[in-house]
Design a protein around this motif. Structure first.
Motif, PDB file in Angstrom:
ATOM      1  N   GLU A 126       0.726  -1.312   0.007  1.00 12.76           N
ATOM      2  CA  GLU A 126       0.037   0.024  -0.190  1.00 12.76           C
ATOM      3  C   GLU A 126       0.918   1.130  -0.097  1.00 12.76           C
ATOM      4  OE1 GLU A 126      -3.473   2.162   2.585  1.00 12.76           O
ATOM      5  OE2 GLU A 126      -2.504   0.076   3.267  1.00 12.76           O
ATOM      6  N   ASP A 127       2.179   1.365   0.769  1.00 11.49           N
ATOM      7  CA  ASP A 127       2.819   2.363   0.765  1.00 11.49           C
ATOM      8  C   ASP A 127       3.630   2.553  -0.496  1.00 11.49           C
ATOM      9  OD1 ASP A 127       2.003   3.532   3.219  1.00 11.49           O
ATOM     10  OD2 ASP A 127       3.298   2.285   4.454  1.00 11.49           O
ATOM     11  N   VAL A 128       4.272   1.526  -0.878  1.00  5.77           N
ATOM     12  CA  VAL A 128       5.090   1.526  -2.265  1.00  5.77           C
ATOM     13  C   VAL A 128       4.100   1.903  -3.471  1.00  5.77           C
ATOM     14  CG1 VAL A 128       6.680   0.166  -3.845  1.00  5.77           C
ATOM     15  CG2 VAL A 128       6.321  -0.534  -1.370  1.00  5.77           C
ATOM     16  N   ARG A 129       2.939   1.630  -3.487  1.00  5.84           N
ATOM     17  CA  ARG A 129       1.972   2.065  -4.580  1.00  5.84           C
ATOM     18  C   ARG A 129       2.086   3.647  -4.671  1.00  5.84           C
ATOM     19  NH1 ARG A 129      -1.359  -2.066  -2.662  1.00  5.84           N
ATOM     20  NH2 ARG A 129      -3.042  -0.359  -1.724  1.00  5.84           N
ATOM     21  N   LYS A 130       2.116   4.120  -3.253  1.00  5.68           N
ATOM     22  CA  LYS A 130       1.810   5.857  -3.148  1.00  5.68           C
ATOM     23  C   LYS A 130       3.277   6.102  -3.488  1.00  5.68           C
ATOM     24  CE  LYS A 130      -0.711   5.438   1.168  1.00  5.68           C
ATOM     25  NZ  LYS A 130      -0.985   5.412   2.541  1.00  5.68           N
TER      26      LYS A 130
END
Length: 252
Positions: free
Chosen positions: A162-166
């Motif tokens: 979820e954070d890498v996608r951001k």
């Protein structure tokens, strides 16, 4: 990246449904595609290509060495990349591949490394970098594959999908050196294939969870039996065609 290292029996990355991508995103992808093609056009005028341009000036190309030496790092965006090649028997048909990263000072607010069991406190405030995506290149300097890797491969800090996608939209190499064309190309390619990268990152975490369940006695992030966590073949022309078709049918 040998064929044997392409993800074991993990579920394949989720296919991209271009009809579900918002027009604004499609327009960004289309512009990125034009940028990628322009970089190829300009380099081709002098019989160059992306890989040749990056490694030019080196008398020999050494396996495992980073090109350029010291990597490319943008101190404003805190984006980073390098190119290297594995030994011939481990290449899986590629010449070499790019690894792309984002460091903490360039990450969206609130993003932190995942609370894994062996999490170490970074010694410096910009140390805890995250790997975004790797890009395989053929001998003609064209991209043929994108893939994600386990933590030990690049020595990154682990961040949840979820954070890498951001982080993806924050990756940008806005530098003239060592090659303006290569820097523009890598940045644009990430934008062009953003939906696939999102899918690959999600598949990465599914693969990690699967491997951890099947191998409970080892630290999954340091297990060298798991190198590539997700992978897909890519084609620039096909991607631009799909984006163009989706734009033609997208509501205004």
């Amino acid at each position: 990246m040998a064929d044997s290292l392409i993800p074991h029996d993990f579920p394949p990355p989720r296919p991209v449904d271009f009809t579900k991508i918002p027009r604004e995103r499609l327009e960004t992808m289309y512009e990125a595609g034009l940028e990628v093609v322009e970089c190829h056009r300009v380099l081709a005028k002098t019989s160059d290509n992306i890989v040749g341009e990056l490694i030019s000036g080196h008398d020999q190309f050494y396996e495992w060495d980073h090109y350029p030496t010291g990597d490319v790092f943008d101190h404003e965006t805190h984006s980073q990349f390098y190119y290297h090649a594995h030994p011939q028997e481990l290449r899986g048909g590629e010449h070499g591949h790019f690894h792309t990263f984002l460091r903490p000072k360039g990450m969206p607010r609130g993003v932190k490394p995942a609370l894994v069991a062996d999490l170490k406190t970074p010694k410096e405030d910009d140390e805890a970098l995250s790997h975004l995506i790797a890009i395989s290149m053929d001998k003609f300097g064209l991209p043929i594959r994108m893939f994600t890797t386990n933590r030990w491969v690049t020595g990154e800090y682990w961040y949840e999908a979820e954070d890498v996608r951001k982080m993806i939209d924050h990756f940008l190499i806005d530098l003239a050196q060592p090659s303006w064309a290569v820097n523009r190309w890598v940045s644009a390619l990430v934008r062009l294939f953003r939906p696939q990268i999102v899918s690959l990152i999600d598949a990465r975490d599914i693969a990690i969870a699967h491997w951890e369940k099947e191998h409970p006695d080892v630290n999954v992030f340091d297990d060298e039996d798991l190198e590539v966590t997700s992978a897909i073949e890519i084609n620039i022309d096909e991607q631009i065609a799909a984006v163009t078709e989706a734009l033609e049918n997208a509501p205004v």
